[in-house]
Design a protein around this motif. Structure first.
Motif, PDB file in Angstrom:
ATOM      1  N   UNK A  59     -21.944  -5.359  11.029  1.00  0.00           N
ATOM      2  CA  UNK A  59     -23.202  -3.932  10.860  1.00  0.00           C
ATOM      3  C   UNK A  59     -22.543  -3.050  10.092  1.00  0.00           C
ATOM      4  N   UNK A  60     -21.283  -3.297   9.261  1.00  0.00           N
ATOM      5  CA  UNK A  60     -20.567  -2.048   8.637  1.00  0.00           C
ATOM      6  C   UNK A  60     -20.262  -2.436   7.201  1.00  0.00           C
ATOM      7  N   UNK A  61     -20.295  -1.510   6.242  1.00  0.00           N
ATOM      8  CA  UNK A  61     -20.034  -1.796   4.897  1.00  0.00           C
ATOM      9  C   UNK A  61     -18.914  -0.770   4.436  1.00  0.00           C
ATOM     10  N   UNK A  85     -18.941   7.795   7.010  1.00  0.00           N
ATOM     11  CA  UNK A  85     -17.617   8.026   7.065  1.00  0.00           C
ATOM     12  C   UNK A  85     -17.089   8.068   5.629  1.00  0.00           C
ATOM     13  N   UNK A  86     -16.559   9.343   4.853  1.00  0.00           N
ATOM     14  CA  UNK A  86     -16.027   9.261   3.706  1.00  0.00           C
ATOM     15  C   UNK A  86     -14.645   8.869   3.889  1.00  0.00           C
ATOM     16  N   UNK A  87     -14.079   8.251   2.964  1.00  0.00           N
ATOM     17  CA  UNK A  87     -12.676   7.329   3.341  1.00  0.00           C
ATOM     18  C   UNK A  87     -11.772   8.130   2.175  1.00  0.00           C
ATOM     19  N   UNK A  88     -10.518   8.462   2.425  1.00  0.00           N
ATOM     20  CA  UNK A  88      -9.613   9.011   1.475  1.00  0.00           C
ATOM     21  C   UNK A  88      -8.974   7.958   0.628  1.00  0.00           C
ATOM     22  N   UNK A  89      -8.261   8.309  -0.304  1.00  0.00           N
ATOM     23  CA  UNK A  89      -7.281   7.305  -1.121  1.00  0.00           C
ATOM     24  C   UNK A  89      -6.112   7.136  -0.092  1.00  0.00           C
ATOM     25  N   UNK A  90      -5.626   6.092  -0.424  1.00  0.00           N
ATOM     26  CA  UNK A  90      -4.230   5.940   0.262  1.00  0.00           C
ATOM     27  C   UNK A  90      -2.997   5.952  -0.698  1.00  0.00           C
ATOM     28  N   UNK A  91      -1.632   6.001  -0.241  1.00  0.00           N
ATOM     29  CA  UNK A  91      -0.749   5.968  -1.197  1.00  0.00           C
ATOM     30  C   UNK A  91      -0.623   4.663  -1.673  1.00  0.00           C
ATOM     31  N   UNK A  92      -1.123   3.540  -0.734  1.00  0.00           N
ATOM     32  CA  UNK A  92      -1.074   2.237  -1.326  1.00  0.00           C
ATOM     33  C   UNK A  92      -2.033   2.157  -2.588  1.00  0.00           C
ATOM     34  N   UNK A  93      -3.362   2.799  -2.435  1.00  0.00           N
ATOM     35  CA  UNK A  93      -4.110   2.978  -3.820  1.00  0.00           C
ATOM     36  C   UNK A  93      -3.509   3.399  -4.748  1.00  0.00           C
ATOM     37  N   UNK A  94      -3.042   4.426  -4.614  1.00  0.00           N
ATOM     38  CA  UNK A  94      -2.196   5.195  -5.814  1.00  0.00           C
ATOM     39  C   UNK A  94      -0.917   4.221  -6.399  1.00  0.00           C
ATOM     40  N   UNK A  95      -0.257   3.699  -5.430  1.00  0.00           N
ATOM     41  CA  UNK A  95       0.850   2.803  -5.964  1.00  0.00           C
ATOM     42  C   UNK A  95       0.293   1.499  -6.769  1.00  0.00           C
ATOM     43  N   UNK A  96      -0.818   0.980  -6.262  1.00  0.00           N
ATOM     44  CA  UNK A  96      -1.174  -0.203  -6.864  1.00  0.00           C
ATOM     45  C   UNK A  96      -1.967   0.130  -8.243  1.00  0.00           C
ATOM     46  N   UNK A  97      -2.336   1.318  -8.325  1.00  0.00           N
ATOM     47  CA  UNK A  97      -2.893   1.748  -9.563  1.00  0.00           C
ATOM     48  C   UNK A  97      -2.013   2.126 -10.761  1.00  0.00           C
ATOM     49  N   UNK A  98      -0.936   2.667 -10.096  1.00  0.00           N
ATOM     50  CA  UNK A  98       0.392   2.941 -11.251  1.00  0.00           C
ATOM     51  C   UNK A  98       0.971   1.733 -11.557  1.00  0.00           C
ATOM     52  N   UNK A  99       1.225   0.705 -10.737  1.00  0.00           N
ATOM     53  CA  UNK A  99       2.153  -0.404 -11.097  1.00  0.00           C
ATOM     54  C   UNK A  99       1.361  -1.705 -11.340  1.00  0.00           C
ATOM     55  N   UNK A 100       0.193  -1.524 -11.664  1.00  0.00           N
ATOM     56  CA  UNK A 100      -0.864  -2.472 -12.010  1.00  0.00           C
ATOM     57  C   UNK A 100      -0.073  -3.387 -13.297  1.00  0.00           C
ATOM     58  N   UNK A 101       0.423  -2.603 -14.336  1.00  0.00           N
ATOM     59  CA  UNK A 101       0.750  -3.273 -15.402  1.00  0.00           C
ATOM     60  C   UNK A 101       2.100  -3.333 -15.634  1.00  0.00           C
ATOM     61  N   UNK A 133     -17.179   5.267   0.888  1.00  0.00           N
ATOM     62  CA  UNK A 133     -17.627   5.744   2.206  1.00  0.00           C
ATOM     63  C   UNK A 133     -17.881   4.405   3.076  1.00  0.00           C
ATOM     64  N   UNK A 134     -17.557   4.642   4.434  1.00  0.00           N
ATOM     65  CA  UNK A 134     -17.793   3.580   5.456  1.00  0.00           C
ATOM     66  C   UNK A 134     -19.059   3.911   6.117  1.00  0.00           C
ATOM     67  N   UNK A 135     -20.111   2.776   6.083  1.00  0.00           N
ATOM     68  CA  UNK A 135     -21.525   3.052   6.405  1.00  0.00           C
ATOM     69  C   UNK A 135     -21.744   1.912   7.672  1.00  0.00           C
TER      70      UNK A 135
END
Length: 306
Positions: A250-252, A277-293, A223-225
């Motif tokens: 002023x933002x977190x 503002x709720x934030x959606x996950x991105x393709x970059x997030x998914x990619x980095x999670x998949x390829x981290x190892x 969440x962006x606040x």
């Protein structure tokens, strides 16, 4: 359609591609992702017969690439945009390729117009920018009006207008029912262009799914606040199992806490909440999670200058 079954390629003791099976179907843009050294380029080279598999097989439109009598009408491939003799003009390069399939100058002129390089048709390729090389390479892939397009990093070196054009171009080809297979390291661009994603890591398939499915797997509660006292709220949240990152004065961005609970805690501490503002996950997030190892070439952590 491109169909690979148990495709394997070794270079000495290294297995570059390790028994992968996948299909690239017509009517959609399929993105091909993976870290450097994952085996993407080797896979593409095997599809068009430039590398011979040690095991398994790959066909394009039902046959191995080398068995097509007029391969340029079946497959257009851009694997190295700069693999052109620098002394040739753009037009002479395309005419040479066209002659292998009995295509005339009219088709050469058509693809130069299509890709925006008609104005430099008589310039020598050695003086081209990387972006102009890419446009020339895409023109070459379209000479035979092929059913299947294989593009390795086609937007590399292009300006924003060129990137926008490539995106619209490949999507229009898919809409015509053609097969489009492209790689890119630009996650934001791939998210806008591709319908389906294949992710490769250390020669193995890590994901083979629609973009929408990958985005769902990457969605985290973020969440962006924007508040009246971001420093105080950061300290308040730091006392719990929550990640709070300051992105502005002023933002977190807060991860691990629902929006309603963030509001409750902020208001309870006398902090005004101005935006949530709720934030959606991105393709970059998914990619980095998949390829981290599966990253072969890993950078050292950044060290700030003293």
């Amino acid at each position: 359609m491109i169909a690979a079954e148990n495709l394997t390629k070794r270079f000495g003791a290294k297995t570059a591609v390790d028994g992968i099976s996948f299909e690239v179907r017509p009517g959609r843009v399929t993105g091909f992702l993976g870290p450097n050294g994952a085996g993407k380029s080797t896979t593409m080279r095997m599809i068009v017969g430039l590398d011979r598999p040690d095991a398994g097989s790959v066909t394009v439109n039902g046959s191995p690439f080398a068995q097509h009598r007029a391969p340029m009408t079946e497959v257009g491939a851009l694997l190295d945009a700069k693999a052109v003799h620098p002394g040739r003009t753009a037009r002479s390069h395309l005419r040479m390729l066209a002659a292998t399939h009995g295509l005339g100058d009219r088709r050469v002129d058509e693809v130069m117009e299509l890709t925006g390089i008609a104005s430099v048709a008589r310039r020598r390729v050695g003086g081209f920018s990387l972006g102009m090389h890419q446009r020339l390479g895409i023109a070459a892939t379209m000479l035979g009006d092929p059913h299947t397009l294989i593009l390795d990093e086609p937007v590399n070196g292009l300006d924003p207008e060129g990137v926008h054009w490539v995106r619209g171009f490949v999507r229009s080809l898919a809409a015509e029912g053609r097969t489009v297979f492209l790689s890119s390291h630009l996650m934001s661009e791939m998210a806008q262009t591709a319908d389906h994603i294949i992710v490769l890591g250390q020669g193995r398939i890590l994901a083979d799914a629609p973009v929408t499915d990958l985005l769902q797997t990457s969605e985290r509660e973020r969440v962006r606040v924007r508040v009246s006292d971001a420093e105080r709220l950061t300290g308040l949240l730091a006392a719990t199992d929550v990640a709070a990152t300051r992105t502005a004065a002023d933002t977190l961005e807060v991860e691990g806490l629902p929006a309603a609970e963030i509001t409750r805690r902020a208001v309870g501490a006398g902090i005004d909440v101005n935006e949530l503002v709720p934030l959606r996950g991105s393709l970059e997030d998914a990619y980095l999670a998949l390829t981290g190892d599966a990253v072969e070439y890993r950078s050292a952590p950044a060290v700030s200058a003293a």
